[in-house]
Design an enzyme around this catalytic site. Structure first.
Site, short mmCIF file in Angstrom:
data_model
loop_
_atom_site.label_atom_id
_atom_site.label_comp_id
_atom_site.label_asym_id
_atom_site.label_seq_id
_atom_site.Cartn_x
_atom_site.Cartn_y
_atom_site.Cartn_z
N GLY A 9 0.83 -1.21 0.00
CA GLY A 9 0.00 0.00 0.00
C GLY A 9 0.86 1.25 0.00
O GLY A 9 0.48 2.27 0.58
N ALA A 10 2.00 1.18 -0.67
CA ALA A 10 2.97 2.29 -0.64
C ALA A 10 2.68 3.36 -1.69
O ALA A 10 3.43 4.31 -1.84
CB ALA A 10 4.39 1.75 -0.84
N SER A 139 -5.65 -0.96 13.49
CA SER A 139 -6.41 0.29 13.66
C SER A 139 -7.01 0.28 15.06
O SER A 139 -7.29 -0.80 15.60
CB SER A 139 -7.56 0.36 12.64
OG SER A 139 -8.45 1.41 12.98
N TYR A 152 -14.87 -3.89 8.99
CA TYR A 152 -13.52 -3.32 9.05
C TYR A 152 -12.92 -3.54 10.45
O TYR A 152 -11.78 -4.00 10.59
CB TYR A 152 -13.59 -1.83 8.72
CG TYR A 152 -12.28 -1.07 8.80
CD1 TYR A 152 -11.33 -1.17 7.79
CD2 TYR A 152 -12.00 -0.22 9.88
CE1 TYR A 152 -10.14 -0.46 7.84
CE2 TYR A 152 -10.81 0.50 9.94
CZ TYR A 152 -9.89 0.38 8.93
OH TYR A 152 -8.71 1.08 8.98
N1 LIG Z 1 -6.38 6.77 7.48
C1 LIG Z 1 -6.69 6.41 8.71
O1 LIG Z 1 -7.24 7.21 9.49
C2 LIG Z 1 -6.37 5.04 9.22
C3 LIG Z 1 -6.65 4.75 10.56
C4 LIG Z 1 -6.35 3.48 11.06
C5 LIG Z 1 -5.78 2.52 10.23
N2 LIG Z 1 -5.53 2.83 8.93
C6 LIG Z 1 -4.94 1.77 8.10
O2 LIG Z 1 -3.74 2.25 7.51
C7 LIG Z 1 -3.53 1.61 6.26
C8 LIG Z 1 -3.29 2.66 5.18
O3 LIG Z 1 -4.39 3.56 5.16
P1 LIG Z 1 -4.38 4.94 4.34
O4 LIG Z 1 -5.19 5.90 5.10
O5 LIG Z 1 -2.99 5.29 3.91
O6 LIG Z 1 -5.27 4.45 3.07
P2 LIG Z 1 -5.29 4.95 1.56
O7 LIG Z 1 -6.63 4.56 1.03
O8 LIG Z 1 -4.85 6.37 1.45
O9 LIG Z 1 -4.15 4.03 0.88
C9 LIG Z 1 -4.29 2.62 0.79
C10 LIG Z 1 -3.34 2.07 -0.25
O10 LIG Z 1 -3.57 0.67 -0.35
C11 LIG Z 1 -3.62 0.31 -1.74
N3 LIG Z 1 -4.45 -0.87 -1.96
C12 LIG Z 1 -5.80 -0.96 -1.86
N4 LIG Z 1 -6.21 -2.18 -2.23
C13 LIG Z 1 -5.10 -2.90 -2.60
C14 LIG Z 1 -4.89 -4.21 -3.08
N5 LIG Z 1 -5.90 -5.05 -3.31
N6 LIG Z 1 -3.62 -4.59 -3.35
C15 LIG Z 1 -2.59 -3.74 -3.17
N7 LIG Z 1 -2.72 -2.48 -2.69
C16 LIG Z 1 -3.98 -2.06 -2.42
C17 LIG Z 1 -4.23 1.53 -2.41
O11 LIG Z 1 -3.97 1.55 -3.81
C18 LIG Z 1 -3.58 2.68 -1.64
O12 LIG Z 1 -2.35 3.08 -2.23
C19 LIG Z 1 -4.77 0.75 6.01
O13 LIG Z 1 -4.51 -0.59 6.41
C20 LIG Z 1 -5.81 1.37 6.93
O14 LIG Z 1 -6.82 0.47 7.30
C21 LIG Z 1 -5.80 4.06 8.40
#
Ligand SMILES: NC(=O)c1ccc[n+]([C@@H]2O[C@H](COP(=O)([O-])OP(=O)(O)OC[C@H]3O[C@@H](n4cnc5c(N)ncnc54)[C@H](O)[C@@H]3O)[C@@H](O)[C@H]2O)c1
Length: 256
Positions: A9-10, A139, A152
């Site tokens: 997810g980079a 999370s 989720y």
């Molecule tokens: N944003 C928040 O407030 C928050 C809070 C708690 C946990 N998280 C967790 O942190 C992590 C990152 O979240 P974020 O906010 O950066 O999300 P984001 O949606 O900005 O980025 C997620 C990334 O994952 C990639 N992705 C999605 N489906 C995929 C797949 N099938 N295969 C490969 N890559 C895939 C996307 O293309 C994207 O680049 C997630 O696991 C999320 O659940 C986020």
């Protein structure tokens, strides 16, 4: 010797910040994401600072694709020292309206992928004689109930459980496994959640986020870098004696 990290997810958000931070800490970083455009942007940004990166475009919901991604990193760099399972999605929908498709999507990418990526990376670490580090992005939604994110939250609670089981299973191999539980982070995902919640509550997205921030003891949402710093700690020599832990990075919203 180059130390190698794999960050899923980079292509944007938290994953991009983690990749940036680990590059800064001296890792060569394999950037894995579904979105090729996002990957290219991350690689371009990090390349400007002289970082060594490898772009791996993969849909990680397919276990075969996870295996190919791990193999690709091994072929390129000959070892894997750290894996950060960060790729994730959310569905925000009232409990009574959550569908089978929502449930399957949440449990597949957010939990099944984390389990098999951990297993495959651990096998590569063991085969290479590497005392590696695995960090899972869970999370605070996995710590307590969510009326509009039940699937989720279940997946993220599962990530904490898998973290603990993997830590036990891999300790004798010198591999540590820990989780980071972010609160509300300034990314596209948070924007999407508040767009949906604001419609459900009949308020603006800004008001929805403002009400959320009012509940955070430290008074602000997290930056992706706040999360990346915790990941960097678990990947660093300072965390050599830490395994099976789940660290909340949430400004104090959640304390258990
Ligand atoms: N944003 C928040 O407030 C928050 C809070 C708690 C946990 N998280 C967790 O942190 C992590 C990152 O979240 P974020 O906010 O950066 O999300 P984001 O949606 O900005 O980025 C997620 C990334 O994952 C990639 N992705 C999605 N489906 C995929 C797949 N099938 N295969 C490969 N890559 C895939 C996307 O293309 C994207 O680049 C997630 O696991 C999320 O659940 C986020």
């Amino acid at each position: 010797m180059t130390t190698v990290a794999v960050v899923t997810g980079a292509g944007q958000g938290i994953g991009r910040a983690i990749a940036r931070r680990l590059c800064g800490d001296g890792f060569a970083v394999a950037l894995v994401d579904l979105n090729a455009g996002g990957l290219a942007e991350t690689a371009e940004e990090l390349g400007r600072d002289g970082a060594q990166t490898l772009q791996v475009q993969a849909d990680l919901t397919e276990i075969g694709n996870i295996a190919r991604a791990i193999d690709q990193v091994g072929e390129a760099w000959g070892r894997i020292d750290a894996l950060v399972n960060n790729a994730g999605r959310e569905v925000t929908r009232p409990f009574l309206e959550t569908t089978e498709a929502d449930w399957d999507a949440m449990l597949t990418l957010n939990l099944r992928t984390v389990f098999f990526a951990t297993q495959l990376a651990a096998r590569a670490m063991i085969a290479g004689g590497v005392h590696g580090r695995i960090v899972n992005i869970a999370s605070i939604a996995g710590r307590s109930g969510r009326a509009d994110q039940a699937a989720y939250g279940a997946a993220k609670a599962g990530v904490i459980s898998v973290t603990r089981s993997a830590a036990l299973a891999l300790a004798a191999r010198g591999i540590t496994v820990n989780a980071v539980c972010p609160g509300v982070v300034d990314t596209a995902m948070t924007q999407r959640i508040h767009d949906i919640r604001s419609k459900m509550a009949g308020i603006s997205p800004e008001e929805s986020l403002r009400r959320m921030i009012a509940r955070i003891p430290l008074g602000r949402i997290a930056s992706p870098d706040d999360v990346a710093r915790a990941v960097a700690f678990f990947c660093s020599p300072q965390a050599e004696y830490v395994t099976g832990q789940a660290l909340n990075v949430c400004g104090g919203i959640e304390m258990d």
